[in-house]
Design an enzyme around this catalytic site. Structure first.
Site, PDB file in Angstrom:
ATOM      1  N   TYR A   1      -1.228  -0.757  10.652  1.00  0.00           N
ATOM      2  CA  TYR A   1      -1.595  -1.145   8.988  1.00  0.00           C
ATOM      3  C   TYR A   1      -0.411  -0.410   8.006  1.00  0.00           C
ATOM      4  O   TYR A   1      -0.258  -1.741   7.355  1.00  0.00           O
ATOM      5  CB  TYR A   1      -3.153  -0.018   8.823  1.00  0.00           C
ATOM      6  CG  TYR A   1      -3.136  -0.358   7.264  1.00  0.00           C
ATOM      7  CD1 TYR A   1      -3.530  -1.726   6.392  1.00  0.00           C
ATOM      8  CD2 TYR A   1      -2.824   0.352   5.916  1.00  0.00           C
ATOM      9  CE1 TYR A   1      -4.003  -1.874   5.579  1.00  0.00           C
ATOM     10  CE2 TYR A   1      -3.426  -0.088   4.714  1.00  0.00           C
ATOM     11  CZ  TYR A   1      -3.747  -1.766   4.670  1.00  0.00           C
ATOM     12  OH  TYR A   1      -3.603  -1.386   3.302  1.00  0.00           O
TER      13      TYR A   1
ATOM     14  N   SER B   1       1.246  -1.199   0.059  1.00  0.00           N
ATOM     15  CA  SER B   1       0.214   0.366   0.116  1.00  0.00           C
ATOM     16  C   SER B   1       0.515   1.386  -0.127  1.00  0.00           C
ATOM     17  O   SER B   1       2.558   1.366   0.494  1.00  0.00           O
ATOM     18  CB  SER B   1      -0.775  -0.173   1.686  1.00  0.00           C
ATOM     19  OG  SER B   1      -1.516   1.159   1.656  1.00  0.00           O
TER      20      SER B   1
HETATM   21  P1  NDP Z   1     -11.425  -6.022  -0.003  1.00  0.00           P
HETATM   22  O1  NDP Z   1     -12.005  -5.728   1.981  1.00  0.00           O
HETATM   23  O2  NDP Z   1     -12.732  -5.721  -0.581  1.00  0.00           O
HETATM   24  O3  NDP Z   1     -11.079  -7.593   0.235  1.00  0.00           O
HETATM   25  C1  NDP Z   1     -10.086  -7.997   0.889  1.00  0.00           C
HETATM   26  C2  NDP Z   1      -9.831  -9.397   1.109  1.00  0.00           C
HETATM   27  O4  NDP Z   1      -9.073 -10.234   1.940  1.00  0.00           O
HETATM   28  C3  NDP Z   1     -11.383 -10.443   1.212  1.00  0.00           C
HETATM   29  O5  NDP Z   1     -11.494 -11.618  -0.105  1.00  0.00           O
HETATM   30  C4  NDP Z   1     -11.273 -10.932   2.361  1.00  0.00           C
HETATM   31  O6  NDP Z   1     -12.368 -12.055   2.546  1.00  0.00           O
HETATM   32  C5  NDP Z   1      -9.757 -10.902   2.480  1.00  0.00           C
HETATM   33  N1  NDP Z   1      -9.449 -11.790   4.084  1.00  0.00           N
HETATM   34  C6  NDP Z   1      -9.312 -10.794   4.566  1.00  0.00           C
HETATM   35  N2  NDP Z   1      -9.127 -10.892   5.455  1.00  0.00           N
HETATM   36  C7  NDP Z   1      -8.947 -12.568   5.629  1.00  0.00           C
HETATM   37  C8  NDP Z   1      -9.226 -13.732   6.613  1.00  0.00           C
HETATM   38  N3  NDP Z   1      -8.875 -13.682   7.771  1.00  0.00           N
HETATM   39  N4  NDP Z   1      -8.586 -14.630   5.902  1.00  0.00           N
HETATM   40  C9  NDP Z   1      -9.127 -15.069   4.578  1.00  0.00           C
HETATM   41  N5  NDP Z   1      -8.913 -13.562   3.419  1.00  0.00           N
HETATM   42  C10 NDP Z   1      -8.826 -12.994   4.076  1.00  0.00           C
HETATM   43  O7  NDP Z   1     -10.160  -5.395   0.453  1.00  0.00           O
HETATM   44  P2  NDP Z   1      -8.840  -4.853  -0.957  1.00  0.00           P
HETATM   45  O8  NDP Z   1      -9.710  -5.791  -1.913  1.00  0.00           O
HETATM   46  O9  NDP Z   1      -9.344  -3.169  -1.132  1.00  0.00           O
HETATM   47  O10 NDP Z   1      -7.940  -5.228  -0.357  1.00  0.00           O
HETATM   48  C11 NDP Z   1      -7.383  -6.471  -0.345  1.00  0.00           C
HETATM   49  C12 NDP Z   1      -5.697  -5.508  -0.042  1.00  0.00           C
HETATM   50  O11 NDP Z   1      -5.703  -4.725  -1.071  1.00  0.00           O
HETATM   51  C13 NDP Z   1      -5.475  -6.009   1.177  1.00  0.00           C
HETATM   52  O12 NDP Z   1      -4.275  -6.444   1.581  1.00  0.00           O
HETATM   53  C14 NDP Z   1      -5.567  -4.445   1.420  1.00  0.00           C
HETATM   54  O13 NDP Z   1      -5.229  -3.946   2.321  1.00  0.00           O
HETATM   55  C15 NDP Z   1      -4.972  -3.802   0.062  1.00  0.00           C
HETATM   56  N6  NDP Z   1      -4.808  -2.746  -0.486  1.00  0.00           N
HETATM   57  C16 NDP Z   1      -6.086  -1.934  -0.803  1.00  0.00           C
HETATM   58  C17 NDP Z   1      -6.233  -0.396  -0.840  1.00  0.00           C
HETATM   59  C18 NDP Z   1      -7.562   0.062  -0.929  1.00  0.00           C
HETATM   60  O14 NDP Z   1      -7.655   1.868  -0.993  1.00  0.00           O
HETATM   61  N7  NDP Z   1      -9.060  -0.655  -1.045  1.00  0.00           N
HETATM   62  C19 NDP Z   1      -5.055   0.362  -1.220  1.00  0.00           C
HETATM   63  C20 NDP Z   1      -4.174  -0.598  -1.120  1.00  0.00           C
HETATM   64  C21 NDP Z   1      -3.807  -2.002  -0.414  1.00  0.00           C
HETATM   65  P3  NDP Z   1     -12.633 -12.867   3.407  1.00  0.00           P
HETATM   66  O15 NDP Z   1     -13.463 -11.611   4.577  1.00  0.00           O
HETATM   67  O16 NDP Z   1     -13.247 -13.535   2.751  1.00  0.00           O
HETATM   68  O17 NDP Z   1     -11.841 -13.960   4.339  1.00  0.00           O
HETATM   69  C1  8X3 Z   2      -5.029   1.062   2.117  1.00  0.00           C
HETATM   70  C2  8X3 Z   2      -4.768   3.003   1.243  1.00  0.00           C
HETATM   71  O1  8X3 Z   2      -4.403   5.091   2.365  1.00  0.00           O
HETATM   72  O2  8X3 Z   2      -6.449   3.700   3.119  1.00  0.00           O
HETATM   73  O3  8X3 Z   2      -4.302   0.337   1.811  1.00  0.00           O
HETATM   74  O4  8X3 Z   2      -3.807   3.355   3.556  1.00  0.00           O
HETATM   75  S1  8X3 Z   2      -4.469   3.842   2.925  1.00  0.00           S
END
Ligand code: NDP
Ligand code: 8X3
Length: 267
Positions: free
Chosen positions: A166, A153
């Protein structure tokens, strides 16, 4: 020799056509789900994981059992992760790409008010689970001369109030990725860390423990990155020729940029 063995694996049921296999964690939502759909559309076989079995089943129904294998488990459970790998059907075992995407933020409070439970959840998911799966899969990825894409991120690079654990967990992901690159020197395995900024997924809903209004307010009018944007970038990275490695790639929506330092003045 290793390259020839990997090439043999890749020639699968599609005859001479190269069919590669990706394992995508966090495939029930956001980046992961869009990536699964993108890789399937591009002809890959996919192993899709997450906890919500109903959502994984929908992906399985879309693609069919020849193209996708789904596994519902909590990625923080190391035994469940190992069992998932043991249970992968033969046709999906030659994994060429690991997308370590499952992850989350919990809470936006300053460290002095934050919940320790939230902190442990982030560390267990974003760090411990990611390194566990990576370690277990490395022998396969080396045999395949495969690739790893770790989802970090912008929070790894730019601190902000309330980002505490985070941001720290994502800084770990970015640094771990660079360390993997060094350790995998000469194996042909590529390692990339992708560092996105604000993207509209269920991320903020999860971070706020279900506050839909807060999630809507954050993204409204901001033109955030979409899950499909990220899927496209992942596919691009995965499709680069084997002699090219993207070490780290940071991206933001155009609407997002940097703020200055904060200064507290007495009196
Ligand atoms: P979502 O919440 O839409 O997706 C997160 C995914 O992670 C879900 O499929 C969830 O599946 C899975 N997950 C979380 N905890 C668990 C667990 N304990 N076991 C198995 N699966 C798990 O978020 P994003 O798509 O945005 O996030 C994906 C990645 O991108 C993350 O690592 C996030 O930190 C990162 N990210 C996101 C950004 C944003 O602004 N959205 C920016 C930068 C990075 P389920 O709940 O079904 O288990
Ligand atoms: C998610 C982006 O700016 O919310 O990784 O931390 S921010």
């Amino acid at each position: 020799m290793a390259r020839r063995r990997a090439d043999r694996h890749r020639r699968g049921r599609a005859g001479d056509q190269v069919v590669r296999t990706a394992l995508v964690t966090g495939a029930t939502s956001g980046f992961g789900r869009a990536a699964v759909r993108g890789f399937l559309a591009a002809g890959w076989r996919v192993i899709a994981t997450g906890r919500r079995a109903d959502r994984l089943q929908l992906l399985a129904d879309e693609a069919g059992s020849e193209r996708i294998h789904v596994a519902a488990f909590d990625i923080r459970d190391a035994d469940a992760t190992a069992a998932m790998l043991d249970a992968i059907p033969q046709g999906f075992r030659a994994i060429d790409l690991l997308v370590n995407n499952a992850g989350l933020a919990q809470g936006t409070l300053p460290a002095q008010q934050a919940s320790l439970d939230d902190w442990r959840t982030m560390i267990d998911t974003n760090i411990t689970a990611l390194v566990t799966l990576t370690r277990l899969l490395l022998p396969t990825l080396i045999a395949q001369r495969g690739a790893i894409i770790n989802i970090s991120s912008t929070a790894a690079n730019y601190p902000y109030a309330g980002g505490n654990v985070y941001g720290g967990s994502k800084a770990f992901v970015s640094q771990f990725s660079l360390g993997l690159r060094a350790d995998l020197h000469g194996t042909g395995v590529r390692v990339t860390t992708l560092e996105p900024g604000m993207a509209q997924t269920e991320f903020t809903l999860v971070r706020t423990h279900g506050d839909q209004a807060a999630s809507d307010a954050l993204y409204r009018g901001a033109g955030p990155i979409t899950a499909e944007d990220i899927a496209g970038v992942l596919l691009w990275i995965a499709g680069l020729p084997p002699h090219l490695n993207i070490n780290r790639l940071e991206l933001m929506p155009t609407s997002q940029s940097f703020a200055g330092f904060q200064i507290h003045r007495e009196g």
